[in-house]
Design a protein around this motif. Structure first.
Motif, PDB file in Angstrom:
ATOM      1  N   SER A  31     -11.257  -4.173   3.948  1.00 33.47           N
ATOM      2  CA  SER A  31     -10.390  -3.932   2.799  1.00 33.47           C
ATOM      3  C   SER A  31     -10.788  -4.806   1.613  1.00 33.47           C
ATOM      4  O   SER A  31     -11.703  -5.619   1.692  1.00 33.47           O
ATOM      5  CB  SER A  31      -8.930  -4.211   3.176  1.00 33.47           C
ATOM      6  N   GLU A  32     -10.043  -4.646   0.524  1.00 32.43           N
ATOM      7  CA  GLU A  32     -10.290  -5.435  -0.681  1.00 32.43           C
ATOM      8  C   GLU A  32      -9.561  -6.775  -0.672  1.00 32.43           C
ATOM      9  O   GLU A  32      -9.615  -7.520  -1.667  1.00 32.43           O
ATOM     10  CB  GLU A  32      -9.871  -4.632  -1.921  1.00 32.43           C
ATOM     11  N   MET A 190       5.596  -0.560  -2.728  1.00 28.96           N
ATOM     12  CA  MET A 190       4.377  -0.350  -3.509  1.00 28.96           C
ATOM     13  C   MET A 190       4.733  -0.096  -4.967  1.00 28.96           C
ATOM     14  O   MET A 190       4.017  -0.540  -5.873  1.00 28.96           O
ATOM     15  CB  MET A 190       3.589   0.828  -2.936  1.00 28.96           C
ATOM     16  N   CYS A 210       0.388  -9.966   1.328  1.00 21.54           N
ATOM     17  CA  CYS A 210       0.599  -8.522   1.371  1.00 21.54           C
ATOM     18  C   CYS A 210       0.635  -8.071   2.823  1.00 21.54           C
ATOM     19  O   CYS A 210       0.031  -8.700   3.702  1.00 21.54           O
ATOM     20  CB  CYS A 210      -0.438  -7.764   0.570  1.00 21.54           C
ATOM     21  N   THR A 212       0.085  -4.726   3.786  1.00 18.86           N
ATOM     22  CA  THR A 212      -0.790  -3.588   4.021  1.00 18.86           C
ATOM     23  C   THR A 212      -2.011  -3.695   3.122  1.00 18.86           C
ATOM     24  O   THR A 212      -1.913  -4.203   1.987  1.00 18.86           O
ATOM     25  CB  THR A 212      -0.068  -2.249   3.758  1.00 18.86           C
ATOM     26  N   HIS A 213      -3.139  -3.224   3.624  1.00 14.78           N
ATOM     27  CA  HIS A 213      -4.384  -3.366   2.868  1.00 14.78           C
ATOM     28  C   HIS A 213      -4.363  -2.576   1.563  1.00 14.78           C
ATOM     29  O   HIS A 213      -5.118  -2.882   0.641  1.00 14.78           O
ATOM     30  CB  HIS A 213      -5.569  -2.922   3.729  1.00 14.78           C
ATOM     31  N   THR A 214      -3.491  -1.586   1.451  1.00 14.91           N
ATOM     32  CA  THR A 214      -3.437  -0.780   0.238  1.00 14.91           C
ATOM     33  C   THR A 214      -2.880  -1.562  -0.951  1.00 14.91           C
ATOM     34  O   THR A 214      -3.013  -1.120  -2.096  1.00 14.91           O
ATOM     35  CB  THR A 214      -2.577   0.477   0.459  1.00 14.91           C
ATOM     36  N   GLN A 215      -2.260  -2.704  -0.708  1.00 12.99           N
ATOM     37  CA  GLN A 215      -1.707  -3.507  -1.794  1.00 12.99           C
ATOM     38  C   GLN A 215      -2.719  -4.475  -2.404  1.00 12.99           C
ATOM     39  O   GLN A 215      -2.483  -5.032  -3.478  1.00 12.99           O
ATOM     40  CB  GLN A 215      -0.506  -4.309  -1.291  1.00 12.99           C
ATOM     41  N   THR A 218      -4.106  -3.998  -6.175  1.00 13.14           N
ATOM     42  CA  THR A 218      -3.114  -4.260  -7.223  1.00 13.14           C
ATOM     43  C   THR A 218      -2.889  -5.755  -7.391  1.00 13.14           C
ATOM     44  O   THR A 218      -2.791  -6.264  -8.520  1.00 13.14           O
ATOM     45  CB  THR A 218      -1.782  -3.560  -6.884  1.00 13.14           C
TER      46      THR A 218
END
Length: 283
Positions: A31-32, A190, A210, A212-215, A218
């Motif tokens: 992930s980022e 989110m 965070c 979840t990796h989707t955060q 941002t």
């Protein structure tokens, strides 16, 4: 692509990954997120901790690296966590849950290899009350704010003003102890993440947990200078140098310091200046 390696001194997004779900470890690594924390504390039920701990040690012993959130010093699991994790080759550091005193950090450091960094997670009234001493403990690497548990401990509401004092205490203690700025707690929604990240930055915090990796993207963007900021910094420094370093008023030196800080952050985070802004700004 593998995530960009960012020093934990300046890491923005700290991704908590449940140790009970090892299938998420690889996703987290790719992930980022600037930093990964495998969580064997709140994310794992008591009956599952032994297996989760074993899966974590296996992951850290097979060419992977991560931080680990361990159980608090008053917990029955704390000593076992440290005994099993201390020799894991991929252990980057530990996050100590519910840190309430400098002795909690010191006792944890005594059971880890010398120099192993410790993130002191402050998430109770007692922790905030003693945060200056926690920050000054020799093995404290950085402070983090456990907002969820703090709200439960103090019956504090969700309004940001309710947590402003506690956040400020962590920021002030970190600065006084010459630590990096602290890591803020997570924003669950989110939709509210951009505003939550903006609040963290406004309060003086430079990292954010965070769930979840989707955060991560941002958070990384919100806690880094924008391309426009970088353009301004490059332009100001160039103009200052071209003038021979001439001080024209009392704001020049603070502005120079800000510009140089932005330039350093841009290099660290790989941020390019906005070409249009660089060409249009007047210095």
């Amino acid at each position: 692509m593998p995530r960009t390696v960012i020093s934990p001194l300046i890491a923005r997004s700290w991704l908590l990954v449940p140790a009970s779900k090892p299938e998420l470890f690889e996703i987290a690594q790719e992930s980022e997120a600037d930093a990964i924390i495998i969580d064997i504390e709140d994310a794992v039920a008591a009956k599952d901790k032994a297996q989760a701990r074993a899966d974590t040690v296996e992951w850290l012993s097979t060419g992977h690296r991560a931080w680990v959130r361990i159980n608090d010093a008053a917990s029955e699991f704390w000593s076992t966590d440290l005994a099993e994790l201390k020799d894991a080759p991929g252990l980057e550091g530990v996050m100590l849950a519910k840190t309430e005193s400098a002795s909690h950090v010191d006792d944890t450091a005594d059971r880890l290899p010398e120099g192993m960094p410790i993130l002191a997670l402050v998430e109770t009234a007692r922790g905030v009350l003693h945060v200056e001493r926690i920050a000054s403990a020799p093995s404290t690497f950085r402070l983090a704010f456990g907002t969820g548990d703090f709200k439960r401990d103090t019956a504090t509401g969700d309004d940001p003003i309710a947590l402003a004092y506690a956040r400020s205490q962590l920021v002030i203690a970190s600065r006084a102890a010459r630590l990096p700025a602290p890591i803020d707690g997570p924003t669950l929604s989110m939709g509210a993440l951009a505003d939550g990240t903006r609040l963290s930055k406004e309060m003086g915090m430079s990292g954010k947990l965070c769930l979840t990796h989707t955060q991560a993207a941002t958070i990384n963007a919100g806690l880094a200078p924008s391309a426009e900021d970088v353009a301004w910094a490059h332009g100001f420094v160039r103009a200052f140098e071209e003038s021979g370093g001439k001080i024209t008023d009392g704001s020049d030196l603070p502005r120079l310091a800000r510009a140089q800080k932005i330039q350093t952050q841009a290099r660290d985070f790989g941020i390019e200046a906005d070409a249009a802004a660089l060409g249009e700004l007047n210095y």
